[in-house]
Each structure stands twice: as C-alpha cells, then as structure tokens.
Design a protein around this motif. Structure first.
Motif, PDB file in Angstrom:
ATOM      1  N   LEU A  20       0.844  -1.192   0.000  1.00 40.89           N
ATOM      2  CA  LEU A  20       0.000   0.000   0.000  1.00 40.89           C
ATOM      3  C   LEU A  20       0.883   1.248   0.000  1.00 40.89           C
ATOM      4  CD1 LEU A  20      -2.696  -0.970   2.655  1.00 40.89           C
ATOM      5  CD2 LEU A  20      -2.629  -1.511   0.212  1.00 40.89           C
ATOM      6  N   SER A  21       0.392   2.267  -0.672  1.00 41.09           N
ATOM      7  CA  SER A  21       1.068   3.561  -0.680  1.00 41.09           C
ATOM      8  C   SER A  21       0.087   4.635  -0.222  1.00 41.09           C
ATOM      9  CB  SER A  21       1.564   3.911  -2.092  1.00 41.09           C
ATOM     10  OG  SER A  21       2.476   2.962  -2.567  1.00 41.09           O
ATOM     11  N   CYS A  22       0.626   5.678   0.372  1.00 44.48           N
ATOM     12  CA  CYS A  22      -0.196   6.822   0.780  1.00 44.48           C
ATOM     13  C   CYS A  22       0.571   8.085   0.446  1.00 44.48           C
ATOM     14  CB  CYS A  22      -0.507   6.757   2.261  1.00 44.48           C
ATOM     15  SG  CYS A  22      -1.295   8.251   2.911  1.00 44.48           S
ATOM     16  N   ALA A  23       0.046   8.834  -0.499  1.00 40.09           N
ATOM     17  CA  ALA A  23       0.664  10.092  -0.899  1.00 40.09           C
ATOM     18  C   ALA A  23       0.045  11.234  -0.116  1.00 40.09           C
ATOM     19  CB  ALA A  23       0.479  10.310  -2.388  1.00 40.09           C
ATOM     20  N   ALA A  24       0.893  12.027   0.524  1.00 37.34           N
ATOM     21  CA  ALA A  24       0.418  13.123   1.365  1.00 37.34           C
ATOM     22  C   ALA A  24       0.695  14.467   0.707  1.00 37.34           C
ATOM     23  CB  ALA A  24       1.096  13.060   2.723  1.00 37.34           C
ATOM     24  N   SER A  25      -0.159  15.421   0.995  1.00 37.05           N
ATOM     25  CA  SER A  25       0.036  16.792   0.510  1.00 37.05           C
ATOM     26  C   SER A  25      -0.619  17.754   1.473  1.00 37.05           C
ATOM     27  CB  SER A  25      -0.540  16.951  -0.900  1.00 37.05           C
ATOM     28  OG  SER A  25      -1.937  16.731  -0.894  1.00 37.05           O
ATOM     29  N   GLY A  26      -0.235  19.012   1.371  1.00 31.27           N
ATOM     30  CA  GLY A  26      -0.881  20.043   2.163  1.00 31.27           C
ATOM     31  C   GLY A  26      -0.027  20.633   3.265  1.00 31.27           C
ATOM     32  N   ARG A  27       0.978  19.892   3.725  1.00 29.84           N
ATOM     33  CA  ARG A  27       1.923  20.433   4.692  1.00 29.84           C
ATOM     34  C   ARG A  27       3.206  19.608   4.625  1.00 29.84           C
ATOM     35  NH1 ARG A  27      -0.863  19.091  10.591  1.00 29.84           N
ATOM     36  NH2 ARG A  27      -0.805  16.809  10.481  1.00 29.84           N
ATOM     37  N   THR A  28       4.240  20.047   5.296  1.00 27.83           N
ATOM     38  CA  THR A  28       5.555  19.429   5.180  1.00 27.83           C
ATOM     39  C   THR A  28       5.533  18.012   5.746  1.00 27.83           C
ATOM     40  OG1 THR A  28       6.579  21.604   5.396  1.00 27.83           O
ATOM     41  CG2 THR A  28       7.997  19.676   5.686  1.00 27.83           C
ATOM     42  N   PHE A  29       5.560  17.054   4.837  1.00 30.17           N
ATOM     43  CA  PHE A  29       5.387  15.643   5.182  1.00 30.17           C
ATOM     44  C   PHE A  29       6.405  15.178   6.215  1.00 30.17           C
ATOM     45  CE2 PHE A  29       4.096  11.360   4.476  1.00 30.17           C
ATOM     46  CZ  PHE A  29       5.227  10.570   4.410  1.00 30.17           C
ATOM     47  N   SER A  30       7.645  15.578   6.078  1.00 31.58           N
ATOM     48  CA  SER A  30       8.707  15.078   6.942  1.00 31.58           C
ATOM     49  C   SER A  30       8.570  15.541   8.392  1.00 31.58           C
ATOM     50  CB  SER A  30      10.076  15.492   6.392  1.00 31.58           C
ATOM     51  OG  SER A  30      10.163  16.897   6.285  1.00 31.58           O
ATOM     52  N   ASN A  31       7.673  16.458   8.665  1.00 32.69           N
ATOM     53  CA  ASN A  31       7.474  16.960  10.030  1.00 32.69           C
ATOM     54  C   ASN A  31       6.510  16.122  10.857  1.00 32.69           C
ATOM     55  OD1 ASN A  31       9.197  19.072   9.517  1.00 32.69           O
ATOM     56  ND2 ASN A  31       7.594  20.607   9.288  1.00 32.69           N
ATOM     57  N   TYR A  32       5.934  15.075  10.242  1.00 33.64           N
ATOM     58  CA  TYR A  32       4.844  14.373  10.915  1.00 33.64           C
ATOM     59  C   TYR A  32       5.024  12.861  10.855  1.00 33.64           C
ATOM     60  CZ  TYR A  32       2.822  18.951  10.636  1.00 33.64           C
ATOM     61  OH  TYR A  32       2.627  20.299  10.757  1.00 33.64           O
ATOM     62  N   ALA A  33       4.690  12.222  11.968  1.00 33.17           N
ATOM     63  CA  ALA A  33       4.623  10.768  11.997  1.00 33.17           C
ATOM     64  C   ALA A  33       3.429  10.310  11.175  1.00 33.17           C
ATOM     65  CB  ALA A  33       4.493  10.280  13.435  1.00 33.17           C
ATOM     66  N   MET A 101       2.249  15.573  15.076  1.00 37.11           N
ATOM     67  CA  MET A 101       3.608  15.914  15.453  1.00 37.11           C
ATOM     68  C   MET A 101       4.586  14.898  14.866  1.00 37.11           C
ATOM     69  SD  MET A 101       3.195  14.825  19.450  1.00 37.11           S
ATOM     70  CE  MET A 101       4.860  15.214  19.892  1.00 37.11           C
ATOM     71  N   THR A 102       5.869  15.074  15.184  1.00 37.76           N
ATOM     72  CA  THR A 102       6.907  14.236  14.577  1.00 37.76           C
ATOM     73  C   THR A 102       6.879  12.796  15.076  1.00 37.76           C
ATOM     74  OG1 THR A 102       8.432  15.008  16.264  1.00 37.76           O
ATOM     75  CG2 THR A 102       8.481  16.142  14.134  1.00 37.76           C
ATOM     76  N   PHE A 103       6.422  12.609  16.332  1.00 37.89           N
ATOM     77  CA  PHE A 103       6.357  11.268  16.898  1.00 37.89           C
ATOM     78  C   PHE A 103       4.905  10.804  16.925  1.00 37.89           C
ATOM     79  CE2 PHE A 103      10.657  10.495  18.037  1.00 37.89           C
ATOM     80  CZ  PHE A 103      11.218  11.745  18.182  1.00 37.89           C
ATOM     81  N   TRP A 104       4.734   9.492  16.893  1.00 39.88           N
ATOM     82  CA  TRP A 104       3.387   8.938  16.811  1.00 39.88           C
ATOM     83  C   TRP A 104       2.634   9.115  18.130  1.00 39.88           C
ATOM     84  CZ3 TRP A 104       0.188   8.009  13.205  1.00 39.88           C
ATOM     85  CH2 TRP A 104      -0.969   7.273  13.455  1.00 39.88           C
ATOM     86  N   THR A 105       1.393   9.515  18.008  1.00 42.14           N
ATOM     87  CA  THR A 105       0.495   9.556  19.142  1.00 42.14           C
ATOM     88  C   THR A 105      -0.692   8.656  18.830  1.00 42.14           C
ATOM     89  OG1 THR A 105      -0.632  11.484  18.237  1.00 42.14           O
ATOM     90  CG2 THR A 105       1.187  11.891  19.753  1.00 42.14           C
ATOM     91  N   THR A 106      -1.530   8.413  19.790  1.00 43.86           N
ATOM     92  CA  THR A 106      -2.600   7.433  19.586  1.00 43.86           C
ATOM     93  C   THR A 106      -3.714   7.946  18.692  1.00 43.86           C
ATOM     94  OG1 THR A 106      -3.657   8.152  21.619  1.00 43.86           O
ATOM     95  CG2 THR A 106      -2.168   6.266  21.761  1.00 43.86           C
ATOM     96  N   THR A 107      -3.872   9.243  18.603  1.00 47.20           N
ATOM     97  CA  THR A 107      -4.979   9.801  17.823  1.00 47.20           C
ATOM     98  C   THR A 107      -4.430  10.618  16.658  1.00 47.20           C
ATOM     99  OG1 THR A 107      -6.316   9.951  19.817  1.00 47.20           O
ATOM    100  CG2 THR A 107      -7.066  11.185  17.878  1.00 47.20           C
ATOM    101  N   PRO A 108      -4.565  10.100  15.441  1.00 46.77           N
ATOM    102  CA  PRO A 108      -4.103  10.864  14.277  1.00 46.77           C
ATOM    103  C   PRO A 108      -4.893  12.151  14.082  1.00 46.77           C
ATOM    104  CG  PRO A 108      -4.492   8.565  13.712  1.00 46.77           C
ATOM    105  CD  PRO A 108      -5.093   8.792  15.058  1.00 46.77           C
ATOM    106  N   GLU A 109      -4.283  13.055  13.342  1.00 46.38           N
ATOM    107  CA  GLU A 109      -4.949  14.320  13.069  1.00 46.38           C
ATOM    108  C   GLU A 109      -5.724  14.269  11.749  1.00 46.38           C
ATOM    109  OE1 GLU A 109      -2.307  17.638  13.132  1.00 46.38           O
ATOM    110  OE2 GLU A 109      -3.931  19.109  13.094  1.00 46.38           O
ATOM    111  N   TYR A 110      -5.174  13.547  10.772  1.00 47.61           N
ATOM    112  CA  TYR A 110      -5.804  13.459   9.460  1.00 47.61           C
ATOM    113  C   TYR A 110      -5.884  11.998   9.008  1.00 47.61           C
ATOM    114  CZ  TYR A 110      -5.214  18.499   9.108  1.00 47.61           C
ATOM    115  OH  TYR A 110      -5.283  19.850   9.318  1.00 47.61           O
ATOM    116  N   TRP A 111      -6.904  11.752   8.180  1.00 45.47           N
ATOM    117  CA  TRP A 111      -7.152  10.406   7.662  1.00 45.47           C
ATOM    118  C   TRP A 111      -7.285  10.440   6.143  1.00 45.47           C
ATOM    119  CZ3 TRP A 111      -7.332   6.225  10.948  1.00 45.47           C
ATOM    120  CH2 TRP A 111      -7.489   6.508  12.307  1.00 45.47           C
ATOM    121  N   GLY A 112      -6.882   9.321   5.518  1.00 41.35           N
ATOM    122  CA  GLY A 112      -7.177   9.135   4.113  1.00 41.35           C
ATOM    123  C   GLY A 112      -8.562   8.539   3.929  1.00 41.35           C
TER     124      GLY A 112
END
Length: 121
Positions: A20-33, A101-112
C-alpha cells in the motif's frame, strides 16, 4: 489542506503480498509521523503500524508483526505498508493517517479515504 491518498489495495490469495502507498500533501510531510489503520466488516477500526518522522521508531500491532513493514520516503511525501504472508483476517479497508507531530500519538490528526484489501482463502 492536508490530503492523504491511499493506493495499492486489491484482491490477493492467502500467503500473497501487497504494498500500500499513501501520498500526502498540504503540509511538510517530513514533520509528521504517519500510520496505518484498518477496519474489517462489522468491526471497529484498529491500529496496524506507525512510523516517526525519522523512520527510526516503528510500531506494529501484534497481529501483523513479522509480516508487515511500514516505511516512508520523505522526498516523495509517501508512506508505504508492505504486507506479506497475508491472511483472510487481514481483509478490510486500510486507512492512512497523519499525526499532529513528529512522533506517533494514539490519535491521528488526518485520515485518508481508505483502500480495500481482500484476502481470499
């Protein structure tokens, strides 16, 4: 506006593989887990795997450890889920998720929107 677009789902026989692949856009990808979740028919959505911004910290559900591998390419703004030795119980809709944020938390901010994976026995 953050967008996460999954691809790579499909129908596969038990024992097979999918990536599976997930392409992200809208903000700086490398800043987020980033993470992957799945939802089987009639069941709640469950955590599958997550990766921090450096790719140094990886997390897996016990049910997929040793079979699934999460990875990311910050140059391509994409996160992957390599799924090997698939089982019928891996069937479900797989969702990509981005943390706040950069490290994983239990509740994501955005979903595909999700991609269907069906494993036949």
């Amino acid at each position: 506006q953050v967008q996460l677009v999954e691809s790579g789902g499909g129908l596969v026989q038990a024992g097979g593989s999918l990536r599976l692949s997930c392409a992200a856009s809208g903000r700086t990808f490398s800043n987020y887990a980033m993470g992957w979740f799945r939802q089987a028919p009639g069941k709640e959505r469950e955590f599958v795997a997550a990766i921090d911004w450096t790719s140094l910290y990886l997390f897996y559900a016990d049910s997929v450890k040793g079979r699934f591998t999460i990875s990311r390419d910050n140059a391509r703004d994409t996160v992957y889920l390599q799924m090997n030795s698939l089982k019928p119980e891996d069937t479900g809709v797989y969702y990509c998720a981005q943390a706040s944020m950069t490290f994983w938390t239990t509740t994501p901010e955005y979903w595909g929107q999700g991609t269907q994976v069906t494993v036949s026995s």
